[in-house]
Design an enzyme around this catalytic site. Structure first.
Site, short mmCIF file in Angstrom:
data_model
loop_
_atom_site.label_atom_id
_atom_site.label_comp_id
_atom_site.label_asym_id
_atom_site.label_seq_id
_atom_site.Cartn_x
_atom_site.Cartn_y
_atom_site.Cartn_z
CG ASP A 85 57.79 45.52 52.59
OD1 ASP A 85 58.84 44.81 52.91
OD2 ASP A 85 57.96 46.64 52.22
CD GLU A 345 49.77 46.88 47.78
OE1 GLU A 345 50.44 45.82 47.89
OE2 GLU A 345 50.21 47.90 47.65
CE1 TYR A 399 55.80 52.02 46.39
CE2 TYR A 399 53.80 50.48 46.41
CZ TYR A 399 54.63 51.31 47.09
OH TYR A 399 54.32 51.64 48.20
CE1 TYR A 403 59.54 46.53 44.63
CE2 TYR A 403 57.48 47.75 45.37
CZ TYR A 403 58.52 47.15 45.88
OH TYR A 403 58.65 46.91 47.19
CD GLU A 436 51.56 51.24 50.23
OE1 GLU A 436 52.52 50.69 49.51
OE2 GLU A 436 51.12 50.65 51.11
C1 GCB Z 1 53.22 47.94 49.05
C2 GCB Z 1 52.83 47.74 50.53
C3 GCB Z 1 53.85 48.11 51.78
C4 GCB Z 1 55.07 48.07 51.14
C5 GCB Z 1 55.28 48.66 50.04
C6 GCB Z 1 56.76 48.51 49.32
O1 GCB Z 1 52.53 47.85 48.07
O2 GCB Z 1 51.63 48.15 50.70
O3 GCB Z 1 53.47 47.47 52.85
O4 GCB Z 1 56.08 48.34 51.96
O5 GCB Z 1 54.41 48.23 48.86
O6 GCB Z 1 57.77 49.42 49.53
O7 GCB Z 1 57.27 47.55 48.61
#
Ligand code: GCB
Length: 527
Positions: A85, A345, A399, A403, A436
């Site tokens: 991403d 990931e 997330y 998400y 994250e």
């Molecule tokens: C993730 C990835 C990261 C993305 C992020 C997102 O899990 O490791 O590279 O930018 O999610 O914002 O979706």
């Protein structure tokens, strides 16, 4: 990314569009982040000008790190897709140096540090290698270690050995201290001529994972900070010294003590700066997107399999091994680096993951003693993951509220806590770092309701996560995603890039920055 270097004789009009008289392709290298070199002695003449051309190819395949895929469309266009991403910029993202080496020289030096706590002494183990043409018998080496005031604090002779620094001043997070380690090579004939000399800034500190804690200098360390990117407007990808200084100042302002070099090795200048400013680094390879089911996971559909002949195969694994070797060779002497992250990931829940990762973990451990981790993907839950037992720290990317269970923050809080507790119950002795967490946020969008994309929503998400972290014993760190907004490939869920930044792409704080600053700087989390 493949980089090839071509040197040519002087062109007929200097360096412009004229004909190159001699043209040599003299080296290629696969992987765009770590250094490589090649000797051009036989191709150039001292005192004469020459043209050096670096050609960069940003095409990714299933056998590059990171992987990608090129498809040929029905109209004949070639289209690059990839599973990471961030935008797949091309161009040269690292410096090119032309330099001379003495005929007999020091090829490399490794210095590892330890502390004799009873004697308050720093212990440096060092080992240097010479170039293969140099006969060690014709040389001798001396080592001198100086403190920051320039006083000699330890000395030794030989290419390999140990020195002790009495009353050592440690390299501490937030309070860096670097000794100057010098090794010099002399000719052992009557001339005693100096052949080569090499200096390294060394921080004396210990790193250890013990009973679910991450210890730096025997004290539990709590990570606060970010996953970042080398990304700025106009420049795109690549190192920018002005942004670097500004980013470090913002980290200081907000109270961050660490960052992860998501998702590739950053420029060496960044690590040098972190060494000097006591910022702790999780150093990551470019092995991101080893997860072909990542989008089917989010949008449904049967995921194809990642560890298979036409996806991540033996050659991908060999490229990954090379990426690990090059990262450690480059960064081993940096005190700021406290852990190696060998992938972001990957599909650690899929068949084949263990066979793929087991040799890579072994190789990493054979090269260096620092803890090893990878950043875990949300759908590779504690029940499904097949590899985490081989790693020292559980680094989780989550997330909930974005998400998953988007907008339902009550449910998100319950789900996050349950998830963390499952990992803690399974791996009681492993510390957990949330590497994250966050929510996309358009700077300037405000709402009195619970409105995803608003600044208030982003702050609510962070507060929810922090409540949970404070309730889960094994959590030893929180790195927000992401430091700043950044460019990505085009998707319906990206608005001119990824907007999860705590700062905008031009480094202005969103409201959540104040909440993080309160927690990290004034409430003392991570201090
Ligand atoms: C993730 C990835 C990261 C993305 C992020 C997102 O899990 O490791 O590279 O930018 O999610 O914002 O979706």
């Amino acid at each position: 990314m493949t980089v090839g270097c071509i040197s040519g004789g002087k062109t007929s009009d200097g360096y412009g569009g004229g004909l190159v008289r001699h043209f040599h392709l003299y080296t290629t290298h696969s992987g765009g982040y770590t250094p490589f070199d090649a000797e051009i002695t036989g191709l150039v003449t001292p005192g004469e000008e020459f043209a050096l051309t670096i050609a960069v190819n940003n095409e990714l395949t299933n056998e590059t790190i990171p992987p990608g895929k090129i498809s040929v469309l029905s109209d004949g266009r070639r289209k690059q897709t990839y599973l990471h991403d961030f935008f797949n910029y091309s161009g040269l993202a690292r410096s090119v140096w032309l330099y001379c080496l003495p005929q007999n020289h020091i090829l490399d030096t490794t210095v590892t540090t330890d502390v004799d706590w009873n004697a308050c002494a720093g212990i440096l183990e060092y080992k240097s290698n010479l170039n293969s043409e140099c006969d060690e018998k014709d040389t001798y080496a001396t080592v001198t270690v100086r403190d920051e005031a320039g006083n000699i604090v330890a000395e030794a002779t030989g290419l390999q050995g140990q020195v002790k620094i009495p009353s050592v001043r440690l390299w501490q997070p937030g309070s860096a201290y670097l000794y100057d380690f010098n090794i010099s090579l002399y000719s052992s004939d009557d001339s005693n001529a100096i052949l080569d000399t090499y200096n390294i800034g060394i921080g004396v500190r210990t790193v250890e994972v013990f009973e679910a804690q991450f210890l730096i200098n025997n004290k539990p360390f709590y990570f606060t900070g970010f996953g970042k990117h080398e990304d700025t407007a106009i420049r795109g990808k690549g190192h920018d010294p002005v942004y670097m200084v500004h980013d470090f100042e913002l980290m200081q302002w907000i109270g961050a003590n660490s960052f992860r070099t998501s998702h590739y090795p950053y420029a060496e200048e960044v690590l040098d700066y972190a060494d000097r400013h006591g910022i702790v680094v999780i150093d990551e390879t470019a092995a991101v997107g080893l997860n072909v089911g990542i989008t089917s996971g989010l949008f449904g559909g049967k995921p194809p399999s990642t560890f298979s002949a036409d996806a991540c195969n033996d050659r991908t694994q060999a490229a990954h091994e090379q990426a690990i070797r090059e990262l450690i060779a480059r960064d081993k002497n940096h005190p700021c680096v406290v852990m190696w992250s060998i992938s972001n990931e990957p599909a650690s829940h899929e068949e084949g993951a263990r066979e793929y990762f087991e040799p890579l973990v072994k190789i990493t451990r054979s090269l260096d003693s620092r803890p090893v981790c990878f950043a875990n993907f949300g759908l590779a839950t504690a029940a499904k993951d097949r590899i985490s037992d081989m790693f020292d720290v559980l680094c989780l990317n989550r997330y909930y509220g974005w998400y998953e269970s988007c907008g339902d923050l009550k449910l998100a809080e319950t789900e996050l806590e349950a998830d963390l507790l499952t990992w803690q119950n399974k791996y009681n002795d492993k510390p957990i770092i949330m590497t994250e967490y966050g929510a996309d946020t358009i700077a300037g969008l405000h709402s009195a309701g619970v409105t995803p994309w608003s600044e208030e929503f982003q702050t609510d998400v962070y507060e929810l996560y922090h409540r949970v972290f404070d309730r889960v014993r094994n959590v030893v760190g929180e790195q927000a995603w992401s430091f700043s907004d950044f460019q990505t490939s085009q998707h319906v869920f990206r608005v001119d890039g990824n907007k999860k930044g705590i700062f905008t792409r031009d480094r202005r704080p969103k409201s959540v920055a104040q909440a993080l600053r309160r927690r990290w700087r004034f409430e003392g989390k991570g201090r």
